[in-house]
Design a protein around this motif. Structure first.
Motif, PDB file in Angstrom:
ATOM      1  N   GLU A 107       0.830  -1.205   0.000  1.00  0.00           N
ATOM      2  CA  GLU A 107       0.000   0.000   0.000  1.00  0.00           C
ATOM      3  C   GLU A 107       0.867   1.258   0.000  1.00  0.00           C
ATOM      4  N   GLU A 108       1.920   1.265   0.816  1.00  0.00           N
ATOM      5  CA  GLU A 108       2.820   2.421   0.861  1.00  0.00           C
ATOM      6  C   GLU A 108       3.484   2.645  -0.492  1.00  0.00           C
ATOM      7  N   ILE A 109       3.945   1.573  -1.114  1.00  0.00           N
ATOM      8  CA  ILE A 109       4.605   1.699  -2.418  1.00  0.00           C
ATOM      9  C   ILE A 109       3.620   2.207  -3.461  1.00  0.00           C
ATOM     10  N   ALA A 110       2.402   1.710  -3.431  1.00  0.00           N
ATOM     11  CA  ALA A 110       1.392   2.156  -4.389  1.00  0.00           C
ATOM     12  C   ALA A 110       1.111   3.651  -4.209  1.00  0.00           C
ATOM     13  N   GLU A 111       1.017   4.091  -2.966  1.00  0.00           N
ATOM     14  CA  GLU A 111       0.795   5.516  -2.705  1.00  0.00           C
ATOM     15  C   GLU A 111       1.959   6.354  -3.214  1.00  0.00           C
ATOM     16  N   LYS A 112       3.182   5.907  -2.930  1.00  0.00           N
ATOM     17  CA  LYS A 112       4.359   6.659  -3.376  1.00  0.00           C
ATOM     18  C   LYS A 112       4.482   6.643  -4.893  1.00  0.00           C
ATOM     19  N   GLU A 113       4.157   5.513  -5.508  1.00  0.00           N
ATOM     20  CA  GLU A 113       4.219   5.445  -6.968  1.00  0.00           C
ATOM     21  C   GLU A 113       3.185   6.373  -7.593  1.00  0.00           C
ATOM     22  N   ALA A 114       1.990   6.433  -6.994  1.00  0.00           N
ATOM     23  CA  ALA A 114       0.959   7.337  -7.500  1.00  0.00           C
ATOM     24  C   ALA A 114       1.406   8.800  -7.373  1.00  0.00           C
ATOM     25  N   LEU A 115       2.034   9.127  -6.249  1.00  0.00           N
ATOM     26  CA  LEU A 115       2.540  10.485  -6.047  1.00  0.00           C
ATOM     27  C   LEU A 115       3.657  10.794  -7.042  1.00  0.00           C
ATOM     28  N   LEU A 116       4.557   9.848  -7.251  1.00  0.00           N
ATOM     29  CA  LEU A 116       5.632  10.036  -8.226  1.00  0.00           C
ATOM     30  C   LEU A 116       5.064  10.197  -9.632  1.00  0.00           C
ATOM     31  N   ARG A 117       4.093   9.362  -9.974  1.00  0.00           N
ATOM     32  CA  ARG A 117       3.464   9.449 -11.300  1.00  0.00           C
ATOM     33  C   ARG A 117       2.801  10.808 -11.471  1.00  0.00           C
ATOM     34  N   LEU A 118       2.113  11.296 -10.463  1.00  0.00           N
ATOM     35  CA  LEU A 118       1.473  12.609 -10.515  1.00  0.00           C
ATOM     36  C   LEU A 118       2.522  13.696 -10.713  1.00  0.00           C
ATOM     37  N   SER A 119       3.637  13.595  -9.999  1.00  0.00           N
ATOM     38  CA  SER A 119       4.716  14.588 -10.133  1.00  0.00           C
ATOM     39  C   SER A 119       5.311  14.548 -11.534  1.00  0.00           C
ATOM     40  N   LEU A 120       5.583  13.354 -12.028  1.00  0.00           N
ATOM     41  CA  LEU A 120       6.167  13.225 -13.374  1.00  0.00           C
ATOM     42  C   LEU A 120       5.231  13.777 -14.443  1.00  0.00           C
ATOM     43  N   ASP A 121       3.955  13.455 -14.317  1.00  0.00           N
ATOM     44  CA  ASP A 121       3.001  13.881 -15.340  1.00  0.00           C
ATOM     45  C   ASP A 121       2.775  15.381 -15.343  1.00  0.00           C
ATOM     46  N   ASN A 122       3.087  16.057 -14.258  1.00  0.00           N
ATOM     47  CA  ASN A 122       2.869  17.498 -14.189  1.00  0.00           C
ATOM     48  C   ASN A 122       4.149  18.305 -14.354  1.00  0.00           C
ATOM     49  N   MET A 123       5.248  17.659 -14.698  1.00  0.00           N
ATOM     50  CA  MET A 123       6.518  18.374 -14.944  1.00  0.00           C
ATOM     51  C   MET A 123       6.535  18.882 -16.378  1.00  0.00           C
ATOM     52  N   SER A 124       7.226  20.000 -16.549  1.00  0.00           N
ATOM     53  CA  SER A 124       7.365  20.539 -17.906  1.00  0.00           C
ATOM     54  C   SER A 124       8.521  19.878 -18.646  1.00  0.00           C
ATOM     55  N   ASP A 125       9.395  19.198 -17.937  1.00  0.00           N
ATOM     56  CA  ASP A 125      10.519  18.522 -18.565  1.00  0.00           C
ATOM     57  C   ASP A 125      10.144  17.084 -18.906  1.00  0.00           C
ATOM     58  N   GLY A 126      10.788  16.590 -19.959  1.00  0.00           N
ATOM     59  CA  GLY A 126      10.613  15.182 -20.298  1.00  0.00           C
ATOM     60  C   GLY A 126      11.578  14.348 -19.473  1.00  0.00           C
ATOM     61  N   ILE A 127      11.073  13.347 -18.799  1.00  0.00           N
ATOM     62  CA  ILE A 127      11.904  12.528 -17.914  1.00  0.00           C
ATOM     63  C   ILE A 127      11.644  11.057 -18.210  1.00  0.00           C
ATOM     64  N   TYR A 128      12.742  10.289 -18.216  1.00  0.00           N
ATOM     65  CA  TYR A 128      12.605   8.833 -18.319  1.00  0.00           C
ATOM     66  C   TYR A 128      13.612   8.181 -17.387  1.00  0.00           C
ATOM     67  N   VAL A 129      13.293   6.982 -16.969  1.00  0.00           N
ATOM     68  CA  VAL A 129      14.159   6.204 -16.085  1.00  0.00           C
ATOM     69  C   VAL A 129      14.342   4.842 -16.733  1.00  0.00           C
ATOM     70  N   ILE A 130      15.614   4.383 -16.764  1.00  0.00           N
ATOM     71  CA  ILE A 130      15.893   3.052 -17.312  1.00  0.00           C
ATOM     72  C   ILE A 130      16.616   2.230 -16.242  1.00  0.00           C
ATOM     73  N   ASP A 131      16.502   0.917 -16.363  1.00  0.00           N
ATOM     74  CA  ASP A 131      17.174   0.042 -15.407  1.00  0.00           C
ATOM     75  C   ASP A 131      18.540  -0.375 -15.941  1.00  0.00           C
ATOM     76  N   ARG A 132      19.228  -1.239 -15.236  1.00  0.00           N
ATOM     77  CA  ARG A 132      20.582  -1.634 -15.639  1.00  0.00           C
ATOM     78  C   ARG A 132      20.595  -2.475 -16.911  1.00  0.00           C
ATOM     79  N   ASP A 133      19.431  -2.995 -17.304  1.00  0.00           N
ATOM     80  CA  ASP A 133      19.333  -3.746 -18.559  1.00  0.00           C
ATOM     81  C   ASP A 133      18.909  -2.851 -19.707  1.00  0.00           C
ATOM     82  N   MET A 134      18.942  -1.542 -19.440  1.00  0.00           N
ATOM     83  CA  MET A 134      18.600  -0.538 -20.445  1.00  0.00           C
ATOM     84  C   MET A 134      17.149  -0.678 -20.926  1.00  0.00           C
ATOM     85  N   ARG A 135      16.263  -0.916 -19.979  1.00  0.00           N
ATOM     86  CA  ARG A 135      14.820  -0.988 -20.252  1.00  0.00           C
ATOM     87  C   ARG A 135      14.142   0.175 -19.535  1.00  0.00           C
TER      88      ARG A 135
END
Length: 181
Positions: A107-135
């Motif tokens: 539940e905590e992770i879901a809440e934090k992910e929702a908050l992060l998603r909300l923050s990302l979607d409302n930024m004026s900059d384009g942002i992406y995150v990739i993992d160590r396998d370049m995904r």
């Protein structure tokens, strides 16, 4: 008077006596061994085998071990059953606590992910995150707009090399050999 005893049969009689005595000892030993094995099977082995089978069965083991006359025994087998019942009860409590913690953390992770998603979607900059396998693990809509990809064309888990190759095939990098680009 002189009494003469005939001792010519003493050796044969002694041998016969010893043979009968040894035979009788062997028969008594065999009978006692069989009786002991039968008693061990009923008193020791059968309860231990039932315990093993209950433990192999999984979740019902705690119920099996927690009831029955073997818990009331005042010997080592009773000790084994009582200890096993106590350990199974502790294991069940630990499992329940772990499940509760996992649920809370999820539940905590879901809440934090929702908050992060909300923050990302409302930024004026384009942002992406990739993992160590370049995904791709996360990106926002502004990133898709900057690289001129329509929404839904990239999903989390896509390899960045595949996305770049797709961009080259669509002419994003201009004319030329797309594999070299």
């Amino acid at each position: 008077t002189v009494v003469r005893l005939d001792s010519s049969n003493v050796a044969a009689n002694m041998h016969s006596y010893v043979t009968r005595t040894v035979g009788l000892v062997l028969i008594i030993s065999a009978v006692l061994t069989l009786a002991t094995m039968a008693a061990m099977g009923v008193v020791v082995l059968r309860p231990l085998l039932s315990l093993r089978n209950a433990l192999d069965s999984g979740d019902d083991a705690a119920k099996f071990v927690g009831q029955g006359s073997d818990l009331d025994r005042r010997d080592e087998i009773g000790d084994v059953f009582r200890t096993t019942a106590r350990l199974l009860a502790e294991l069940q409590r630990g499992r329940e606590q772990l499940e509760q913690r996992v649920e809370e953390r999820t539940e905590e992770i879901a809440e934090k992910e929702a908050l992060l998603r909300l923050s990302l979607d409302n930024m004026s900059d384009g942002i992406y995150v990739i993992d160590r396998d370049m995904r791709y693990t996360m990106f926002n809509d502004r990133y898709l707009a900057l690289v001129e990809f329509p929404p839904g064309s990239i999903t989390a888990g896509d390899r960045i090399a595949d996305v770049i190759r797709d961009m080259a095939h669509k002419g994003y990098f201009g004319p030329g050999n797309r594999e070299e680009q």
